[in-house]
Design an enzyme around this catalytic site. Structure first.
Site, PDB file in Angstrom:
ATOM      1  N   ASP A 112      65.709 -26.187  10.948  1.00  0.00           N
ATOM      2  CA  ASP A 112      66.365 -27.304  11.635  1.00  0.00           C
ATOM      3  C   ASP A 112      66.034 -27.274  13.122  1.00  0.00           C
ATOM      4  O   ASP A 112      66.525 -26.423  13.858  1.00  0.00           O
ATOM      5  CB  ASP A 112      67.890 -27.208  11.426  1.00  0.00           C
ATOM      6  CG  ASP A 112      68.629 -28.407  11.992  1.00  0.00           C
ATOM      7  OD1 ASP A 112      68.019 -29.203  12.735  1.00  0.00           O
ATOM      8  OD2 ASP A 112      69.829 -28.560  11.691  1.00  0.00           O
ATOM      9  N   ASP A 310      63.033 -34.888  14.964  1.00  0.00           N
ATOM     10  CA  ASP A 310      63.938 -34.069  14.168  1.00  0.00           C
ATOM     11  C   ASP A 310      63.271 -33.746  12.834  1.00  0.00           C
ATOM     12  O   ASP A 310      62.665 -34.609  12.204  1.00  0.00           O
ATOM     13  CB  ASP A 310      65.249 -34.843  13.939  1.00  0.00           C
ATOM     14  CG  ASP A 310      66.248 -34.038  13.113  1.00  0.00           C
ATOM     15  OD1 ASP A 310      66.386 -32.835  13.365  1.00  0.00           O
ATOM     16  OD2 ASP A 310      66.882 -34.615  12.204  1.00  0.00           O
TER      17      ASP A 310
END
Ligand SMILES: *[C@@H]1O[C@H](CO)[C@@H](O)[C@H](O)[C@H]1NC(C)=O
Ligand SMILES: *[C@@H]1O[C@H](CO)[C@@H](O)[C@H](O)[C@H]1NC(C)=O
Ligand SMILES: *[C@@H]1O[C@H](CO)[C@@H](O)[C@H](O)[C@H]1NC(C)=O
Ligand SMILES: *[C@@H]1O[C@H](CO)[C@@H](O)[C@H](O)[C@H]1NC(C)=O
Length: 429
Positions: A112, A310
């Site tokens: 992440d 992201d």
């Protein structure tokens, strides 16, 4: 004989984990294999295959929760409401293998880029899945005490029986963890005393089952802890989840990074230092630059507005005025009158189309996306959609998120010391 038994044990373990032996290939140097959670190498793929439409809708639903989460990060709110009653399992899309402890225990941790923290489910954890890191079996494991300097770097630490304990929210979940330290091996690199959260309790469905590897740039992140080894530099190439090759790569450190790559400066938002903001200044559909109000793209540290890369969101989300401008020009170029929708996608076609490219224009770098990064097609080929959407309207959405479908088969390089992000086309293998 010993080897044979070891091999057998290994086989049994890999099968118990649902791993394909083909996925157990050796990793060399500082390069890890990256698997999509739906890949044949992932134990997290749905037990019964979903239809294409279910797949797309479930990924969209997860994105919705993630977008709410990312928006809450930029707005510095804490808990995120769970979307519309339904149980949504939201966790990042790509996993990497880490070996933790002595002797090592393998965990498939979610990658992440928008998070600093690393945590691993530990023995005794309430609410974690069955695969946990057994701290008692590691001779190098330590729990950090309240007075340890690292304890000051986590948010809201508390003291539980002398141990440094912290609580946080992730997506729509909450976790409680002991700050701990152990050896971790990434590909062939040993990292002797890595600090991470040892999960003791989780509630909610957003928690990645075998842990989270935050690649953000905050104080306790992997990047900060391995500054001497990796110089705060990494890149990844994300495979498509339909890719027959199964894996992409996460390359840690400056060695082996592409030399021919276009860069744009990384921006820092002091309110949310771990997110990788860039300055997107325009969007082109085909050769035309579409008309987007500058405010929709502008970086604004005080509101959290701007554009991030992201790894955990699947489909790119643009704030509404930007999305509408792109979509309208896309539709005009496709010239098929009958536009239909599918879930959150509003630009779908039931006849074959010829789509224009879309170019994200950043300061110093234009990234032109071909059809494979723009369109999703149903397995039967009966429907094709533009795989982007406008930001959800039920949150204070000021954030444009360049998501992983649009990054697939590109190398994305995060060069923190030089404060720049690079993108180059690459076929992920
Ligand atoms: C975590 O800390 C608690 C005390 O707050 C302790 O009871 C528990 O055993 C610790 N867990 C591990 C795995 O060290
Ligand atoms: C942290 O979470 C634990 C377990 O859910 C709870 O008992 C504790 O009160 C929480 N601490 C804080 C400071 O919120
Ligand atoms: C438009 O698409 C819908 C849904 O696929 C279909 O029912 C309808 O017949 C189409 N209309 C035209 C004019 O092609
Ligand atoms: C990006 O494209 C625009 C126009 O399409 C052009 O004016 C600009 O110079 C390009 N930027 C870079 C860095 O190549």
């Amino acid at each position: 004989m010993k080897t044979l038994i070891l091999c057998l044990v290994f086989l049994i373990i890999s099968q118990a984990q649902g791993l394909n032996p083909k996925c157990e290939t050796q990793e060399y140097g500082s390069t890890l294999k990256v698997f999509h959670i739906y890949s044949p190498c992932s134990p997290f793929k749905p037990s019964k295959p979903l239809s294409w439409e279910e797949d797309v809708l479930s990924m969209q639903a997860k994105d919705q929760t993630r977008l709410q989460y990312l928006s809450s990060l930029v707005a510095k709110k804490s808990m995120v409401p769970v979307a519309s009653g339904r149980q949504i399992v939201q966790s990042p899309t790509y996993i990497v293998r880490a070996r933790i402890g002595t002797p090592p225990q393998t965990m498939l941790m979610a990658m992440d880029t928008s998070n600093d923290a690393a945590w691993i489910p530990c023995n005794g954890c309430l609410g974690c899945s069955s695969k946990v890191f057994n701290t008692a079996r590691s001779t190098t494991f330590n729990t950090l005490a309240c007075h340890a300097p690292q304890c000051k770097q986590v948010q809201n630490p508390t003291c539980g029986g002398g141990a440094c304990v912290f609580n946080m929210t992730y997506g729509s979940s909450s976790i409680a963890a002991n700050l701990s330290q152990d050896a971790i091996t990434l590909a062939a690199d040993p990292i002797p005393s890595y600090v991470f959260g040892c999960l003791q309790k989780t509630a909610g469905s957003s928690v990645p089952q075998q842990g989270l590897m935050g690649l953000g740039r905050g104080p306790l992140s992997l990047l900060s802890q391995t500054k001497n080894l990796y110089k705060s530099t990494f890149s990844y190439c994300l495979p498509s989840f339909r890719s027959p090759k199964f894996s992409g790569s996460l390359r840690l450190g400056p060695t082996g990074q592409p030399l021919r790559i276009k860069y744009t400066p990384l921006l820092k938002n002091p309110r949310r230092p771990s997110l990788y903001f860039v300055n997107m200044i325009g969007i082109r559909v085909g050769r035309r630059i579409v008309d987007i109000p500058p405010k929709a793209l502008a970086f604004n540290p005080s509101t959290g507005a701007g554009t991030i890369f992201d790894s955990g969101t699947v489909f790119t989300r643009l704030v509404e005025p930007a999305y509408v401008a792109v979509r309208n020009e896309f539709r005009r170029r496709v010239k098929v009158a009958n536009v239909t929708s599918l879930g959150g996608f509003d630009t779908c076609y039931t006849v074959p189309i010829v789509a224009p490219t879309i170019t994200f224009m950043f300061v110093g770098m234009n990234v032109t996306l071909p059809q494979e990064n723009l369109l999703i097609h149903s397995t039967a080929g009966s429907i094709t959609c533009l795989a982007m959407a406008s930001a959800p309207d039920n949150v204070n959405s000021v954030l444009n998120v360049i998501a992983n479908m649009q990054q697939q088969n590109h190398r994305v390089l995060f060069d923190v010391p030089n404060s720049r992000l690079g993108v180059a086309r690459e076929h992920c293998t």
